[in-house]
Design a protein around this motif. Sequence first.
Motif, mmCIF file in Angstrom:
data_model
loop_
_atom_site.group_PDB
_atom_site.id
_atom_site.type_symbol
_atom_site.label_atom_id
_atom_site.label_comp_id
_atom_site.label_asym_id
_atom_site.label_seq_id
_atom_site.Cartn_x
_atom_site.Cartn_y
_atom_site.Cartn_z
ATOM 1 N N UNK A 33 0.823 -1.201 0.000
ATOM 2 C CA UNK A 33 0.000 0.000 0.000
ATOM 3 C C UNK A 33 0.863 1.258 0.000
ATOM 4 N N UNK A 34 1.881 1.286 0.848
ATOM 5 C CA UNK A 34 2.747 2.467 0.903
ATOM 6 C C UNK A 34 3.522 2.647 -0.397
ATOM 7 N N UNK A 35 3.970 1.554 -0.986
ATOM 8 C CA UNK A 35 4.749 1.641 -2.213
ATOM 9 C C UNK A 35 3.909 2.180 -3.372
ATOM 10 N N UNK A 36 2.649 1.819 -3.421
ATOM 11 C CA UNK A 36 1.799 2.260 -4.525
ATOM 12 C C UNK A 36 1.195 3.641 -4.317
ATOM 13 N N UNK A 37 0.981 4.059 -3.093
ATOM 14 C CA UNK A 37 0.233 5.283 -2.836
ATOM 15 C C UNK A 37 1.054 6.417 -2.240
ATOM 16 N N UNK A 38 2.363 6.259 -2.090
ATOM 17 C CA UNK A 38 3.151 7.217 -1.324
ATOM 18 C C UNK A 38 3.054 8.636 -1.872
ATOM 19 N N UNK A 39 3.115 8.804 -3.174
ATOM 20 C CA UNK A 39 3.132 10.147 -3.758
ATOM 21 C C UNK A 39 1.751 10.762 -3.934
ATOM 22 N N UNK A 40 0.700 10.007 -3.754
ATOM 23 C CA UNK A 40 -0.642 10.538 -3.987
ATOM 24 C C UNK A 40 -1.523 10.505 -2.739
ATOM 25 N N UNK A 41 -0.941 10.181 -1.592
ATOM 26 C CA UNK A 41 -1.719 10.113 -0.351
ATOM 27 C C UNK A 41 -2.162 11.493 0.093
ATOM 28 N N UNK A 42 -3.348 11.536 0.651
ATOM 29 C CA UNK A 42 -3.806 12.739 1.324
ATOM 30 C C UNK A 42 -3.291 12.746 2.755
ATOM 31 N N UNK A 43 -3.574 13.825 3.463
ATOM 32 C CA UNK A 43 -3.015 13.934 4.810
ATOM 33 C C UNK A 43 -3.650 12.952 5.789
ATOM 34 N N UNK A 44 -4.931 12.646 5.633
ATOM 35 C CA UNK A 44 -5.558 11.700 6.556
ATOM 36 C C UNK A 44 -5.127 10.267 6.262
ATOM 37 N N UNK A 45 -4.981 9.948 4.978
ATOM 38 C CA UNK A 45 -4.487 8.617 4.633
ATOM 39 C C UNK A 45 -3.058 8.427 5.134
ATOM 40 N N UNK A 46 -2.244 9.461 5.015
ATOM 41 C CA UNK A 46 -0.867 9.386 5.507
ATOM 42 C C UNK A 46 -0.845 9.229 7.028
ATOM 43 N N UNK A 47 -1.747 9.903 7.706
ATOM 44 C CA UNK A 47 -1.845 9.760 9.158
ATOM 45 C C UNK A 47 -2.217 8.328 9.540
ATOM 46 N N UNK A 48 -3.128 7.736 8.795
ATOM 47 C CA UNK A 48 -3.509 6.340 9.044
ATOM 48 C C UNK A 48 -2.327 5.414 8.787
ATOM 49 N N UNK A 49 -1.589 5.666 7.713
ATOM 50 C CA UNK A 49 -0.423 4.836 7.403
ATOM 51 C C UNK A 49 0.624 4.954 8.500
ATOM 52 N N UNK A 50 0.865 6.162 8.990
ATOM 53 C CA UNK A 50 1.836 6.325 10.077
ATOM 54 C C UNK A 50 1.392 5.561 11.322
ATOM 55 N N UNK A 51 0.114 5.581 11.614
ATOM 56 C CA UNK A 51 -0.392 4.814 12.749
ATOM 57 C C UNK A 51 -0.224 3.317 12.552
ATOM 58 N N UNK A 52 -0.482 2.845 11.334
ATOM 59 C CA UNK A 52 -0.312 1.417 11.054
ATOM 60 C C UNK A 52 1.157 1.006 11.092
ATOM 61 N N UNK A 53 2.037 1.892 10.644
ATOM 62 C CA UNK A 53 3.475 1.601 10.730
ATOM 63 C C UNK A 53 3.888 1.480 12.192
ATOM 64 N N UNK A 54 3.381 2.357 13.029
ATOM 65 C CA UNK A 54 3.681 2.266 14.459
ATOM 66 C C UNK A 54 3.146 0.966 15.051
ATOM 67 N N UNK A 55 1.941 0.580 14.640
ATOM 68 C CA UNK A 55 1.299 -0.610 15.191
ATOM 69 C C UNK A 55 1.971 -1.903 14.725
ATOM 70 N N UNK A 56 2.375 -1.953 13.462
ATOM 71 C CA UNK A 56 2.940 -3.178 12.892
ATOM 72 C C UNK A 56 4.442 -3.066 12.653
#
Length: 77
Positions: A33-56
């Motif tokens: 998900x991060x590899x495919x969406x990194x350059x087009x993420x919105x701020x809320x999606x990026x916030x969710x990804x950062x939370x998931x990175x912390x969790x996993x």
Amino acid sequence: MESIFNNSFATLVAYVGIVSIYLLVIPLILFYWMNNRWNVMGKFERLIVYGLVFLFFPGLILFSPFLNLRLRGDSKG
């Protein structure tokens, strides 16, 4: 005695399943998900990804020597 063995075996299978999902399945999905969406993420999606990175994080660390998220830049010199 047989029911205790079956109960312990079921518990062991449940633990192995949960650990494999936590350490293998979800981190691979997150890498994809991060590899495919990194350059087009919105701020809320990026916030969710950062939370998931912390969790996993433990699972992501396991795959980090083999996978990378280097951004693909321009193919110009």
